[in-house]
Motif scaffolding. Structure first.
Motif, PDB file in Angstrom:
ATOM      1  N   GLY A   1      14.991  12.873  24.767  1.00 37.39           N
ATOM      2  CA  GLY A   1      13.680  12.559  25.559  1.00 37.39           C
ATOM      3  C   GLY A   1      12.636  13.350  24.815  1.00 37.39           C
ATOM      4  O   GLY A   1      12.401  13.596  23.722  1.00 37.39           O
ATOM      5  N   SER A   2      11.367  13.738  25.643  1.00 38.58           N
ATOM      6  CA  SER A   2      11.506  13.320  27.103  1.00 38.58           C
ATOM      7  C   SER A   2      11.432  11.790  27.119  1.00 38.58           C
ATOM      8  O   SER A   2      10.997  11.300  26.358  1.00 38.58           O
ATOM      9  N   LYS A   3      11.478  11.640  28.718  1.00 41.87           N
ATOM     10  CA  LYS A   3      11.364   9.878  28.673  1.00 41.87           C
ATOM     11  C   LYS A   3       9.969   9.574  28.295  1.00 41.87           C
ATOM     12  O   LYS A   3       9.755   8.561  27.417  1.00 41.87           O
ATOM     13  N   SER A   4       8.921  10.319  28.594  1.00 41.67           N
ATOM     14  CA  SER A   4       7.241  10.086  27.916  1.00 41.67           C
ATOM     15  C   SER A   4       7.495   9.985  26.487  1.00 41.67           C
ATOM     16  O   SER A   4       6.710   9.167  25.914  1.00 41.67           O
TER      17      SER A   4
ATOM     18  N   THR B   1      19.858   9.970  11.214  1.00 41.26           N
ATOM     19  CA  THR B   1      19.176  11.461  11.470  1.00 41.26           C
ATOM     20  C   THR B   1      17.812  11.172  12.100  1.00 41.26           C
ATOM     21  O   THR B   1      17.065   9.957  12.027  1.00 41.26           O
ATOM     22  N   GLU B   2      17.691  12.196  13.009  1.00 44.66           N
ATOM     23  CA  GLU B   2      15.987  11.915  13.560  1.00 44.66           C
ATOM     24  C   GLU B   2      15.166  12.175  12.743  1.00 44.66           C
ATOM     25  O   GLU B   2      14.168  11.306  12.972  1.00 44.66           O
TER      26      GLU B   2
ATOM     27  N   ALA C   1      27.847  17.362  16.993  1.00 43.78           N
ATOM     28  CA  ALA C   1      27.845  17.383  18.271  1.00 43.78           C
ATOM     29  C   ALA C   1      26.827  17.930  18.701  1.00 43.78           C
ATOM     30  O   ALA C   1      26.459  18.964  17.918  1.00 43.78           O
ATOM     31  N   GLN C   2      26.000  17.373  19.531  1.00 42.43           N
ATOM     32  CA  GLN C   2      24.516  18.163  19.844  1.00 42.43           C
ATOM     33  C   GLN C   2      24.299  18.132  21.359  1.00 42.43           C
ATOM     34  O   GLN C   2      24.055  17.091  22.075  1.00 42.43           O
TER      35      GLN C   2
ATOM     36  N   PHE D   1      24.086   8.535  15.318  1.00 39.78           N
ATOM     37  CA  PHE D   1      24.046   9.850  15.854  1.00 39.78           C
ATOM     38  C   PHE D   1      22.567  10.357  15.933  1.00 39.78           C
ATOM     39  O   PHE D   1      21.966  10.898  17.175  1.00 39.78           O
ATOM     40  N   GLY D   2      21.796  10.091  14.813  1.00 41.13           N
ATOM     41  CA  GLY D   2      20.150  10.273  14.985  1.00 41.13           C
ATOM     42  C   GLY D   2      19.322   9.633  16.158  1.00 41.13           C
ATOM     43  O   GLY D   2      18.476  10.275  16.932  1.00 41.13           O
ATOM     44  N   ALA D   3      19.516   8.362  16.191  1.00 41.15           N
ATOM     45  CA  ALA D   3      18.915   7.553  17.194  1.00 41.15           C
ATOM     46  C   ALA D   3      19.279   7.921  18.457  1.00 41.15           C
ATOM     47  O   ALA D   3      18.408   8.144  19.469  1.00 41.15           O
ATOM     48  N   ALA D   4      20.649   8.220  18.737  1.00 39.26           N
ATOM     49  CA  ALA D   4      21.241   8.656  19.939  1.00 39.26           C
ATOM     50  C   ALA D   4      20.558  10.026  20.559  1.00 39.26           C
ATOM     51  O   ALA D   4      20.387  10.175  21.587  1.00 39.26           O
ATOM     52  N   THR D   5      20.616  10.993  19.500  1.00 39.49           N
ATOM     53  CA  THR D   5      20.254  12.206  19.829  1.00 39.49           C
ATOM     54  C   THR D   5      18.711  12.380  20.110  1.00 39.49           C
ATOM     55  O   THR D   5      18.235  12.949  21.183  1.00 39.49           O
TER      56      THR D   5
END
Ligand code: DGT
Ligand code: CA
Ligand code: CA
Length: 499
Positions: free
Chosen positions: A263-266, A299-300, A185-186, A254-258
């Motif tokens: 963000g940020s959006k930009s 993962t990110e 959870a993050q 999880f990586g793609a979602a976090t």
């Protein structure tokens, strides 16, 4: 199960609302709650399992506070708090946080002008009604109006200071992590990027079974309203009007979602473009190739690597050139805890607002591995908590003694000088010159105009005894706007005088 955090939250709210009821933050009851919080923060065992007698043995916890803790544990609510919540709804609490609106003014605003919300207050200011209240006038009316504007306290775009949101977000993420089926959870969003103020809290949870997470969030005791609920996302509001969005994704996403929800959006838009340039597609579920096969998502780090980038820490994800820098492995080195070698602005109980003794503060510095600390208790000008020159000399002896007892740290005998409205400082110049280290700071007269503020700072900076200016603008995020001054002139003077 009532946790220690729940109890601390209850006491904070009691202190805030009792301040409004008693019309004074110095009230005996308010101080009792604050002392209790101080004591409880040092307790590692579960308070919910302690009897009233055991509770009163905790430093700062009196009989009445102990009874309220038992009441919360046994009945899940506290009568006094329920009564105060009814008398002081969230909109009134928001009003009370505006600089210049003390408890007494707030009461008059409600009784004489019927003001219940920030919007009501703005109307009263626009129609010049606020200035008619006893104790106020055109100047305080204008000051309150400006504070509302500058703090962004009005309307739906109201933002929460990072310090008011971080503790809650971390606590929620910790609790979510302990639920059955939860792998990670993050907190994400602007909070993870360490923005000064945040619009809402975004939490992403990895689990193959979303239901326990959704149930936990919807039934949490901070919830006053559920604003959205689906099979994998729940959004709630707490009493301060702060929204929390909790989303559940499968562990492999999880990586793609976090990454997406941080963000940020930009930053997201620029990353997605980089993916497109490589014939890939990036979204909140993963990085996919043309055949829809997932290239990276868990993962990110994997996602950044697949995009030929080094990992970009969240505070840098603002769409200000970080992707280009990461592609050349040229990201700036961020400051980490291990970089911090010492502290040159330290208070102890020698200052009225200090909570810990000199010894405790120094030992805390040693346990953090600091090499040096400057003890900078307040000078004599701060009537509430300053020290006379005699007291400072005694303090110097104590500091020398503490340093001699501990061979692993270097201590400096310092002082936080108060910068007066005209730039004058505490003590006489000879005495000031004897300190090892001095910090000079603005603590009052926040409303002087820009020319006067600049002059005041320049006067302090040019004083030979001043080593550093503390909290330069005096800003308190979300509570008090900073002073206005000519930044270029001040920075030039700091450079010229080696301050
Ligand atoms: P806040 O809550 O206003 O302080 O700012 P954030 O950055 O937390 O924004 P929020 O809560 O609206 O959304 C969380 C993240 O979700 C955001 O940082 C990036 C992502 N996101 C939201 N809307 C969009 C969008 O329209 N496009 C893209 N690419 N990303 C979005
Ligand atoms: Ca957000
Ligand atoms: Ca959000």
């Amino acid at each position: 199960m009532v946790t220690n955090r729940d109890i601390i939250r209850m006491l904070h709210e009691l202190a805030d609302l009792t301040t409004l009821e008693e019309e004074s933050p110095q009230s005996f009851k308010v101080r009792a709650y604050e002392n209790a919080i101080g004591g409880i923060e040092g307790v590692s065992g579960a308070l919910a399992e302690m009897s009233q007698t055991e509770l009163t043995k905790i430093k700062g916890v009196g009989k009445s506070t102990a009874a309220k803790i038992r009441e919360l544990v046994e009945t899940s609510k506290v009568d006094k708090l329920e009564r105060l919540r009814a008398a002081y709804p969230p909109s009134i609490v928001s009003l009370s946080k505006i600089p210049g609106v003390g408890p007494k003014t707030l009461k008059l605003m409600r009784s004489d002008l019927g003001i219940e919300t920030v919007e009501d207050l703005q109307e009263a200011i626009a129609s010049e009604q606020l200035r008619e209240l006893p104790g106020l006038g055109p100047t305080s009316e204008e000051k309150i109006g400006r504070a509302i504007e500058r703090l962004g306290l009005h309307g739906k775009d109201r933002r929460t200071p990072i310090g008011d949101a971080m503790g809650l977000a971390r606590e929620l993420a910790d609790n979510l992590r302990s639920l059955p089926g939860v792998v990670a959870a993050q907190h994400c969003g602007s909070l993870r990027r360490y923005s000064e103020t945040i619009g809402d809290i975004d939490i992403v949870v990895a689990s193959d079974d979303p239901q326990p997470v959704m149930d936990y969030v919807a039934n949490h005791d901070i919830v006053v309203e559920i604003v959205g609920s689906g099979s994998t996302k729940t959004s709630i509001l707490n009493r301060d009007g702060l929204q929390v969005d909790v989303r559940v994704v499968t562990p492999d996403q999880f990586g793609a979602a976090t990454l997406y929800f941080t963000g940020s959006k930009s930053h997201n838009i620029a990353l997605r473009q980089r993916a497109i340039d490589r014939d890939l597609l990036l979204n909140e579920y993963g990085l996919m190739d043309e055949g829809k096969k997932t290239v990276a998502s868990t993962t990110e780090e994997e996602v950044y690597e697949a995009l030929e980038l080094v990992y970009i820490p969240p505070p840098l994800r603002e769409g200000t050139g970080e992707i280009e820098a990461a592609s050349e492995d040229a990201l700036p080195d961020l400051v980490n805890l291990e970089h911090i070698r010492g502290d040159l602005h330290y208070h102890t109980t020698q200052s009225g607002d200090g909570r810990s003794s000199l010894e405790d503060m120094v030992d805390a510095a040693i346990s953090r591995g600091y090499a040096y600390v400057a003890i900078t208790d307040h000078g004599e000008d701060l009537a509430i908590n300053g020290s006379t020159s005699e007291e400072m000399l005694e303090h110097r002896e104590r500091i020398a003694g503490v340093e001699a007892d501990r061979d692993s740290i270097r201590l400096f005998w310092g002082c936080e000088l108060n910068i007066g409205a005209d730039g004058s400082l505490d003590y006489d110049s000879d005495f000031r010159a004897t300190f090892d280290w001095t910090v000079a700071s603005v603590h009052s007269h926040f409303d002087l105009d820009q020319a006067d503020q600049t002059e005041r700072l320049l006067t302090a900076i040019s004083d030979p005894s001043v080593d550093v200016i503390g909290h330069l603008s005096g800003r308190y995020i979300g509570r008090r706007p900073g002073i206005e001054f000519d930044v270029d002139a001040v920075i030039d003077a700091l450079a010229d005088t080696d301050t």
